[in-house]
Design a protein around this motif. Structure first.
Motif, PDB file in Angstrom:
ATOM      1  N   GLU A 185       0.833  -1.205   0.000  1.00 42.77           N
ATOM      2  CA  GLU A 185       0.000   0.000   0.000  1.00 42.77           C
ATOM      3  C   GLU A 185       0.873   1.264   0.000  1.00 42.77           C
ATOM      4  O   GLU A 185       0.553   2.246  -0.675  1.00 42.77           O
ATOM      5  N   VAL A 216       3.537   9.948  -9.864  1.00 41.12           N
ATOM      6  CA  VAL A 216       2.848  10.100 -11.152  1.00 41.12           C
ATOM      7  C   VAL A 216       1.954  11.341 -11.131  1.00 41.12           C
ATOM      8  O   VAL A 216       1.928  12.116 -12.094  1.00 41.12           O
ATOM      9  N   LYS A 217       1.247  11.576 -10.003  1.00 37.69           N
ATOM     10  CA  LYS A 217       0.367  12.744  -9.903  1.00 37.69           C
ATOM     11  C   LYS A 217       1.177  14.043  -9.966  1.00 37.69           C
ATOM     12  O   LYS A 217       0.809  14.981 -10.674  1.00 37.69           O
ATOM     13  N   SER A 226       4.123   5.654  -5.545  1.00 30.99           N
ATOM     14  CA  SER A 226       4.104   5.711  -7.015  1.00 30.99           C
ATOM     15  C   SER A 226       2.976   6.612  -7.521  1.00 30.99           C
ATOM     16  O   SER A 226       3.159   7.360  -8.482  1.00 30.99           O
ATOM     17  N   LYS A 227       1.822   6.603  -6.839  1.00 31.62           N
ATOM     18  CA  LYS A 227       0.721   7.489  -7.229  1.00 31.62           C
ATOM     19  C   LYS A 227       1.117   8.953  -7.050  1.00 31.62           C
ATOM     20  O   LYS A 227       0.813   9.796  -7.894  1.00 31.62           O
ATOM     21  N   ALA A 228       1.773   9.255  -5.911  1.00 32.17           N
ATOM     22  CA  ALA A 228       2.199  10.629  -5.638  1.00 32.17           C
ATOM     23  C   ALA A 228       3.192  11.105  -6.699  1.00 32.17           C
ATOM     24  O   ALA A 228       3.131  12.246  -7.167  1.00 32.17           O
ATOM     25  N   ASP A 254       2.362   1.734  -3.400  1.00 30.59           N
ATOM     26  CA  ASP A 254       1.322   2.244  -4.302  1.00 30.59           C
ATOM     27  C   ASP A 254       1.112   3.740  -4.101  1.00 30.59           C
ATOM     28  O   ASP A 254       1.002   4.501  -5.067  1.00 30.59           O
ATOM     29  N   GLU A 255       1.061   4.184  -2.830  1.00 30.51           N
ATOM     30  CA  GLU A 255       0.896   5.611  -2.522  1.00 30.51           C
ATOM     31  C   GLU A 255       2.074   6.423  -3.054  1.00 30.51           C
ATOM     32  O   GLU A 255       1.896   7.504  -3.611  1.00 30.51           O
TER      33      GLU A 255
END
Length: 199
Positions: A40, A50-51, A46-48, A43-44
């Motif tokens: 998790e 990419v965002k 990598s999301k941060a 994932d957070e």
């Protein structure tokens, strides 16, 4: 290189090693740290990443990083829009803002004049700086790094703006020659801003 890591780990080490200031050993340590995080958290992360890469852009006025245009500094009505501090990169704004001594606005050059690297005046955001002079600007503070290229850029800006009857100052050299703004402490930056002089 020894082939004792799976290809995916080697690739991640290579990617971390591309970051500034990260050598192979640190990249290896970061890779192993990330691999030991719960899924998790990865994932957070990598999301941060990419965002941020997808939503952060440059301010159309000053050239700073922003997610809204204009940026928070340029759109802040309490900032003195008659004083522009010229810096090399967005990271320099972050360093100056930490001091909490400066209340003007900024202009990011996105580089410096560097003949040795093939970068001339057209390679950086000088035209955009000159176009901002139509407003009632009373001072331009040049806060380029105190090295050969930073000094050359400061002198060029001074010569460019002097015919427009605009006061051009240079931050004082509380920052050591060859040093970068992002590594200066708050006191040094504060003194450098206080002791700026006209060039």
């Amino acid at each position: 290189m020894l082939d004792f890591y799976p290809v995916a780990i080697e690739k991640l080490i290579e990617e971390f090693a591309k970051l500034p200031g990260i050598g192979h050993k640190t990249a290896q340590r970061l890779t192993l740290y990330v691999l030991n995080l719960p899924k998790e958290e990865v994932d957070e992360f990598s999301k941060a990443l990419v965002k941020a890469r997808g939503t952060i852009k440059y301010c159309s006025i000053c050239g700073n990083f922003t997610d809204t245009d204009p940026c928070a500094i340029c759109s802040n009505p309490s900032r003195d829009k008659k004083i522009i501090c010229v810096v090399e990169e967005p990271k320099d704004i972050m360093a100056i803002e930490k001091v909490r001594e400066y209340n003007g606005v900024y202009h990011v050059l996105h580089g410096v004049i560097s003949p040795m690297s093939g970068k001339g005046p057209d390679s950086i955001k000088l035209k955009e700086l000159v176009s901002r002079m139509k407003d009632e600007i009373k001072e331009v503070i040049v806060a380029t790094n105190p090295n050969v290229d930073g000094e050359a850029t400061a002198m060029y800006i001074s010569k460019l703006l002097k015919p427009l009857s605009i006061k051009v100052t240079r931050i004082a050299h509380g920052i050591p020659m060859g040093g970068d703004l992002e590594y200066a402490d708050e006191i040094t930056l504060s003194k450098a801003l206080e002791g700026r002089k006209e060039i």
